[in-house]
Design an enzyme around this catalytic site. Structure first.
Site, short mmCIF file in Angstrom:
data_model
loop_
_atom_site.label_atom_id
_atom_site.label_comp_id
_atom_site.label_asym_id
_atom_site.label_seq_id
_atom_site.Cartn_x
_atom_site.Cartn_y
_atom_site.Cartn_z
N LYS A 1 0.82 -1.22 0.00
CA LYS A 1 0.00 0.00 0.00
C LYS A 1 0.85 1.27 0.00
CE LYS A 1 -3.84 -0.33 2.65
NZ LYS A 1 -4.69 -0.61 3.86
N ARG B 1 -12.07 13.78 7.13
CA ARG B 1 -13.01 14.63 6.38
C ARG B 1 -14.39 14.00 6.45
NH1 ARG B 1 -13.77 10.76 2.44
NH2 ARG B 1 -11.88 9.66 1.86
N VAL C 1 -18.18 10.23 1.74
CA VAL C 1 -19.25 10.11 0.74
C VAL C 1 -20.51 9.51 1.38
CG1 VAL C 1 -19.94 8.97 -1.41
CG2 VAL C 1 -17.61 9.86 -1.17
P1 ADP Z 1 -15.01 7.51 0.82
O1 ADP Z 1 -14.76 6.51 1.89
O2 ADP Z 1 -15.54 8.79 1.32
O3 ADP Z 1 -15.70 6.93 -0.32
P2 ADP Z 1 -12.86 7.63 -0.99
O4 ADP Z 1 -11.45 7.31 -0.63
O5 ADP Z 1 -13.56 6.71 -1.91
O6 ADP Z 1 -13.58 7.84 0.37
O7 ADP Z 1 -12.85 9.08 -1.62
C1 ADP Z 1 -13.86 10.06 -1.49
C2 ADP Z 1 -13.96 10.86 -2.75
O8 ADP Z 1 -12.73 11.42 -3.09
C3 ADP Z 1 -14.44 10.03 -3.91
O9 ADP Z 1 -15.26 10.82 -4.73
C4 ADP Z 1 -13.15 9.68 -4.60
O10 ADP Z 1 -13.32 9.45 -5.97
C5 ADP Z 1 -12.33 10.91 -4.33
N1 ADP Z 1 -10.91 10.60 -4.21
C6 ADP Z 1 -10.30 9.97 -3.20
N2 ADP Z 1 -8.98 9.86 -3.41
C7 ADP Z 1 -8.77 10.43 -4.61
C8 ADP Z 1 -7.61 10.65 -5.39
N3 ADP Z 1 -6.44 10.25 -5.01
N4 ADP Z 1 -7.76 11.27 -6.55
C9 ADP Z 1 -8.98 11.69 -6.96
N5 ADP Z 1 -10.10 11.52 -6.27
C10 ADP Z 1 -10.00 10.91 -5.11
P1 ADP Z 2 -7.96 4.06 0.66
O1 ADP Z 2 -7.14 5.13 1.32
O2 ADP Z 2 -7.67 3.93 -0.77
O3 ADP Z 2 -9.41 4.14 1.02
P2 ADP Z 2 -7.79 1.81 2.51
O4 ADP Z 2 -6.57 1.52 3.31
O5 ADP Z 2 -8.94 2.38 3.24
O6 ADP Z 2 -7.37 2.70 1.29
O7 ADP Z 2 -8.24 0.48 1.78
C1 ADP Z 2 -9.24 0.48 0.78
C2 ADP Z 2 -9.93 -0.87 0.74
O8 ADP Z 2 -8.98 -1.92 0.51
C3 ADP Z 2 -10.58 -1.25 2.06
O9 ADP Z 2 -11.89 -0.76 2.13
C4 ADP Z 2 -10.56 -2.76 2.01
O10 ADP Z 2 -11.61 -3.26 1.20
C5 ADP Z 2 -9.26 -3.05 1.30
N1 ADP Z 2 -8.15 -3.28 2.25
C6 ADP Z 2 -7.33 -2.36 2.77
N2 ADP Z 2 -6.41 -2.92 3.59
C7 ADP Z 2 -6.68 -4.25 3.60
C8 ADP Z 2 -6.06 -5.39 4.22
N3 ADP Z 2 -4.99 -5.28 4.98
N4 ADP Z 2 -6.61 -6.60 3.96
C9 ADP Z 2 -7.68 -6.73 3.17
N5 ADP Z 2 -8.28 -5.72 2.54
C10 ADP Z 2 -7.79 -4.48 2.75
#
Ligand code: ADP
Ligand code: ADP
Ligand code: MG
Length: 450
Positions: free
Chosen positions: A158, A292, A295
């Site tokens: 990650k 923050r 969504v």
């Molecule tokens: P949530 O848990 O609120 O869905 P997300 O990580 O999916 O959180 O992101 C929330 C919003 O921000 C979504 O509309 C997603 O597409 C946008 N977003 C998140 N990370 C990025 C990124 N790196 N670049 C562009 N848009 C992002």
């Molecule tokens: P983002 O910042 O892109 O939202 P997260 O760390 O929240 O990243 O991970 C996004 C998704 O990936 C999680 O909602 C989960 O479905 C999966 N995920 C993240 N970490 C793990 C893990 N250690 N094992 C399994 N699934 C994971």
């Protein structure tokens, strides 16, 4: 209380924030890019300022133009929404330097929690369970491989700066490691300009369970229960529900306490979300904190009756939380479906275009958060999410039935959306039984779309 708030965002979340501001008697300023001139948030706000051309980097990420708009129009606060600048510590800092209140946690907290490998370490130090993994970042391929061997496969590589499901890759076997590591690192560099990486054990077929927290400037921290966001595509959420069918009252209590602990450990103020994965044996592990509004916040609003945007604004205005943990009760069941202009049969590729005609559902217990209207042209430059359908009913089965009815009723013509896929999921036997984890869509997609 604030007199005038600038909303540094677009789409449904900008509209959502404007609505609460109006109810609080606060004036609003919208910002927009050139193609968003006729967008709904621009029409609903009291004032609107163009901040640049289409590309997000030139407009919704253009800190200078946004700050100029806020200062010249005399705004006393900025709400960043989600995405864009919402988790940008530099922006939060600059806002405060201009004598304007940033509606969110401090720049220091955003920066600390925004580095996910650093946040992991902080949580470990405070006794919040984290996924087994590397102790901090690992950027050398050979060192990373050695750590993956120690953790044991499967592993998840990650990006520390990751978000939106990007910058992460799975490796099930040692021979897959190099490719996965290099791809994740390259994606992180491209998406976030930062390729610092860390490694976690991949929890197999977990549920994604997150807790909403609110923390004021007087040391009061409460959680508002959980959201089950396991129905995801490409690690991005598509359907969320509250409460989760997988949690017993005891587990909810434990996880809620861990979430409150996470907020206290980081000195958190304002609304935030503590994300966990939950394995089949009911072990839960912290994965990240989103500093923050989220969504999927409306489902929490439906089951708690709390307007989260209102509380964000009140907290930023240095007002105390109007309730304690004992006042928070979860009432009924809420489900949210994200409506995206995308093609599920083509790897969910975005499908921008003009909404030729549409009918949005309504009725008891139905909430539609959107910024689209008939004749609206969805620009190709931003996120593909165009609406959120939220239902609230006394229990889960009734909420599912309501969502089926909503998805039957909706008409959106002119662009392709994922509504059919959502409809099939609402009828899927395993979904209805609560037998799903984060791999649900991946495993069932072929069956669902054919
Ligand atoms: P949530 O848990 O609120 O869905 P997300 O990580 O999916 O959180 O992101 C929330 C919003 O921000 C979504 O509309 C997603 O597409 C946008 N977003 C998140 N990370 C990025 C990124 N790196 N670049 C562009 N848009 C992002
Ligand atoms: P983002 O910042 O892109 O939202 P997260 O760390 O929240 O990243 O991970 C996004 C998704 O990936 C999680 O909602 C989960 O479905 C999966 N995920 C993240 N970490 C793990 C893990 N250690 N094992 C399994 N699934 C994971
Ligand atoms: Mg996340």
């Amino acid at each position: 209380m604030f007199r005038k708030i600038l909303i540094a965002n677009r789409g449904e979340i900008a509209v959502r924030i404007i609505r609460t501001c109006k109810e609080l008697g606060i004036e609003t300023v919208a910002v927009y890019s050139v193609p968003d001139k006729t967008a709904l948030h621009v029409q609903l706000a009291d004032q609107a300022v163009c901040i640049g051309p289409a590309k997000a980097a030139d407009s919704y990420l253009n800190m200078k133009n946004i700050l100029q708009a806020a200062t010249s129009l005399g705004c006393d606060a900025i709400h960043p929404g989600f995405g864009f600048l919402s988790e940008n510590a530099t922006f939060a800092h600059l806002v405060e330097q201009c004598g304007i209140t940033f509606i969110g946690p401090s720049a220091e907290v955003i920066s600390m929690m925004g580095n996910k490998s650093q946040a992991r370490r902080l949580m470990m130090e405070h006794g919040v369970p984290v996924v087994p993994g590397s102790n901090g970042s690992v950027n050398d391929l050979n060192e990373a491989r050695a750590i993956a061997d120690q953790i044991g496969y499967p592993v998840l590589i990650k990006a520390s700066a990751g978000g939106g499901g990007r910058g992460m890759r799975k490796a099930f076997e040692p021979h897959e490691f190099e490719q996965a590591f290099l791809t994740a690192k390259a994606e992180a560099k491209a998406c976030f300009g930062d390729d610092d990486m860390y490694i976690e054990k991949l929890i197999v077929e977990p549920k994604h369970i997150e807790f909403q927290i609110l923390a004021d400037s007087f040391g009061n921290v409460v959680h508002l229960g959980e959201r089950d966001c396991s129905i995801q595509r490409r690690n991005q959420k598509m359907i969320e529900e509250a409460p989760s069918k997988a949690l017993t009252p005891q587990l909810r209590e434990q996880m809620g306490q861990a979430a409150v602990l996470a907020a206290k450990a980081s000195g958190y103020q304002n609304a935030g979300t503590v994300e966990f994965v939950l394995d089949k044996h009911h072990n839960f592990y912290f994965i990240e904190m989103n500093t923050r509004i989220q969504v999927e916040h409306p489902i929490t609003e439906m089951v708690t009756g709390v307007d989260l945007i209102r509380e964000q604004i009140r907290i930023a205005a240095k007002q105390p939380l109007p309730f304690t943990q004992a006042d928070i009760h979860l009432n009924g069941h809420a489900i949210e479906c994200r409506i995206n202009a995308e093609d599920p049969q083509n790897n969910f590729a975005p499908c921008p275009g003009v909404i030729k005609s549409m009918h949005l559902p309504g009725g008891m217990g139905v909430r539609i958060d959107t910024a689209i209207y008939q004749g609206y042209q969805i620009p190709p430059y931003y996120d593909s999410m165009i609406a959120k359908f939220i239902v609230h009913a006394p229990n889960r089965l009734q909420a599912i039935r309501k969502m089926r009815r909503v998805l039957e009723e909706v008409v959106i013509e002119g662009v392709q959306t994922n509504t059919d896929l959502l409809y099939y999921i609402m009828h899927d036997e395993d979904y209805v039984k609560g037998l799903f984890d984060t791999s649900f869509i991946e495993k069932k997609l072929d069956k669902l779309v054919n």
